[in-house]
Design an enzyme around this catalytic site. Structure first.
Site, mmCIF file in Angstrom:
data_model
loop_
_atom_site.group_PDB
_atom_site.id
_atom_site.type_symbol
_atom_site.label_atom_id
_atom_site.label_comp_id
_atom_site.label_asym_id
_atom_site.label_seq_id
_atom_site.Cartn_x
_atom_site.Cartn_y
_atom_site.Cartn_z
ATOM 1 N N ARG A 184 47.570 15.248 34.181
ATOM 2 C CA ARG A 184 46.867 14.642 35.323
ATOM 3 C C ARG A 184 45.548 15.375 35.556
ATOM 4 O O ARG A 184 45.538 16.527 35.995
ATOM 5 C CB ARG A 184 47.722 14.693 36.588
ATOM 6 C CG ARG A 184 46.987 14.125 37.811
ATOM 7 C CD ARG A 184 47.899 13.794 38.981
ATOM 8 N NE ARG A 184 48.473 14.949 39.637
ATOM 9 C CZ ARG A 184 49.146 14.896 40.788
ATOM 10 N NH1 ARG A 184 49.333 13.725 41.399
ATOM 11 N NH2 ARG A 184 49.660 15.988 41.313
ATOM 12 N N ASP A 470 52.187 20.890 48.065
ATOM 13 C CA ASP A 470 50.951 20.864 47.294
ATOM 14 C C ASP A 470 49.853 20.309 48.187
ATOM 15 O O ASP A 470 50.037 20.172 49.397
ATOM 16 C CB ASP A 470 51.118 20.073 45.993
ATOM 17 C CG ASP A 470 51.338 18.579 46.216
ATOM 18 O OD1 ASP A 470 51.267 18.100 47.365
ATOM 19 O OD2 ASP A 470 51.571 17.876 45.212
#
Length: 569
Positions: A184, A470
């Protein structure tokens, strides 16, 4: 690119390339620290490829970001997102994406994590079907983290990666059987301020993507025609025009690498509210390169607040209450499944953010029970796989999908979800129900400050209160505090009759900082960046206008420009 970022970074001192320790092509300026290891990644040819991508697509990226700003203005003036009448022909058309490669037909459990060396090995060995190596929300994008990540992934693709944990006197290596590797890159909006191309910071995702594919395409070429990738996850899109840029980038990269058109495959995270109305269109633009969509639910909640920041009638309850049973979240999941299966690709479920609670068996069992119920909901709804943040959750997640899918690699053909065909604009934006409490604002403040403190010191994936946090969950904490402050919401429960104003928020910040100091210990608190994080987080919560991203402002604090001489450390 962002104008603010470009102006900030352009002010940095520049020196001639002839003194640069890196061998750079014309128009490229490396301002990050030199190491011999990084020099093997930042080769002249690799940088030329990244620069070519930047030059070819920067005007398209700028236009896409301008369109985001225009859409934001419409929403702030009372407009609502919805399906585009102009692209109805795509939504109603009978087309499908390219066939899912056999190598990734079964994705029932995926694990995600940053591109840190030990994490890469453990995740590939975890027993999950896929490991998504993350340059985005789970990574603090310091120069060291980003370039070390490229080194680590190159070694992983080569099969030579190892790690010697000196503290444990243990060497980590890859097993014979490993998870399939997806990567990603960062979102379109994030700059890479250590690499300048033609006088402006490079686009972060083109750096991440370009360096990775340039150094690994030989391995992909060896597997040409066998469906072994490369594979990617694409974050933060808001419109199909952004997917169209990615499709062109993929075609450009395939031509450079000499691999077949359609070899590169990507799953798009549907993690912004505008994107849920563009799912068919996004798949259509990527139809030769798509391998599905993913319910990026944490960022999706953040995007709901951001999209409706000027709508006081759409306030979120406490973040712990915004689960997949909320009507707008359930509708989003079901429509994603229908859309993906209609087009012949995977519909991936969301993140299980829980982590094992080793010192409390009862609490650990309760947490695992929540994970099991969530994964059963996903597989029964029709999802083809799910995400886990910790290897300890993989067996529970795998069992839920094994019990309900059996030997079938996915549910693309068996769970068409035609009942979701009638989901409307209003279903997807329905006001969430629930209460807003003092504990809610306290938790937001505690999590936001601690996450940001860790991010500023290089950690983008942080265990807090038995969850793996996160950037996405930190963003929820920030924007929810901002929303409640802006509209001075009245708290429920024990805070009945109490309004969230600056005075209350200031007291909460002071009390939560004291609690953080107690929990982490005075020495760690003093040595950490908690005070800096507190100032940054509270400033954004109290800002008159909501910043688009917490990490854009914070990024300025981790950019370090080094002298051009060969400081070969």
């Amino acid at each position: 690119m962002t104008d603010i970022g470009a102006n900030d970074y352009h002010a940095s001192t520049t020196t001639s390339n002839k003194f640069n320790a890196y061998d750079v092509p014309q128009g490229v300026d490396i301002r990050g620290r030199y190491t011999e290891q990084f020099g093997k990644i930042l080769t002249r040819d690799a940088l030329q490829f990244v620069a070519d991508l930047q030059r070819e697509f920067r005007s398209h990226i700028k236009y896409a970001m301008d369109c985001r700003s225009e859409a934001k203005m419409r929403y702030n003036q009372g407009g609502l997102p919805g399906f585009d009448p102009a692209t109805r022909y795509i939504r109603e058309g009978e087309w499908t994406c390219a066939r899912v490669p056999p190598a990734v037909a079964d994705r029932r459990v995926e694990i995600t994590g940053p591109v840190e060396r030990k994490m890469v090995i453990n995740a590939l060995n975890s027993g999950a079907k896929v490991f998504m190596a993350d340059f985005e929300d789970a990574l603090s994008p310091s120069w060291e983290n980003l370039m070390s990540g490229q080194v680590n992934l190159k070694d992983a693709v080569d099969g030579t990666i190892s790690f010697h944990d000196k503290a444990r006197n243990r060497v980590y290596k890859l097993n014979d059987q490993t998870a399939k590797l997806f990567v990603r890159p960062r979102g379109w909006h994030l700059p890479e301020a250590h690499i300048f191309i033609d006088g402006e910071p490079a686009t972060g995702c083109l750096v991440d993507f370009g360096l990775y594919i340039f150094h690994n395409y030989a391995a992909f070429r060896r597997n040409q025609g066998e469906g072994f990738g490369p594979f990617f996850y694409l974050p933060k899109m808001e419109h199909s025009r952004e997917a169209k840029i990615w499709n062109s980038v993929f075609e450009r990269a395939e031509k450079m690498a000499g691999i077949e058109r359609g070899s590169i495959r990507a799953t798009v995270l549907i993690e912004t509210l505008p994107a849920v109305f563009q799912m068919d269109e996004i798949l259509y633009e990527l139809r030769d390169h798509s391998v599905g969509l993913n319910c990026g639910r944490w960022d999706y909640i953040f995007s709901y607040v951001k999209t409706f920041q000027a709508h006081p009638d759409r306030l979120l309850p406490d973040r712990v209450q915004v689960g997949m049973t909320q009507h707008f979240m359930k509708s989003y999941s079901e429509l994603l499944i229908r859309t993906c299966h209609r087009r012949g690709v995977h519909a991936m479920g969301g993140m299980a953010a829980q982590i094992p609670i080793r010192d409390d068996p009862a609490a650990n069992e309760a947490a695992l029970d929540l994970v099991k119920k969530d994964k059963l909901r996903e597989v029964r709804a029709g999802h083809d796989g799910t995400w886990a943040a910790h290897p300890g959750l993989i067996p529970a997640c795998m069992k839920a999908f094994d019990d309900n899918m059996g030997n079938a690699p996915n549910q693309i053909q068996t769970k068409k979800r035609e009942d979701a065909a009638n989901i409307t604009d209003e279903d997807l934006i329905q006001r969430p129900s629930g209460v807003r409490t003092m504990e809610g604002i306290r938790l937001n403040t505690r999590v936001g400050i601690q996450y940001l403190a860790a991010w500023l010191t290089g950690s983008g994936s942080v265990p807090l209160y038995n969850l793996m946090e996160d950037a996405a969950t930190a963003e929820i904490s920030r924007v929810q505090n901002w929303q409640w402050l802006k509209y001075e919401v009245e708290l429920d429960g024990d805070g009945l009759g109490v309004k969230v104003n600056r005075e209350l928020f200031g007291r909460v910040v002071d009390e939560e900082m004291a609690r953080i100091e107690r929990e982490v210990g005075k020495d760690k608190f003093k040595k950490g960046k908690y005070k800096e994080a507190c100032k940054m987080f509270t400033r954004q919560c109290k800002a008159p206008a909501l910043d688009d991203f917490l990490t854009l402002d914070a990024y300025n604090h981790i950019v370090i420009h080094h002298p051009k001489g060969p400081s070969r450390l």
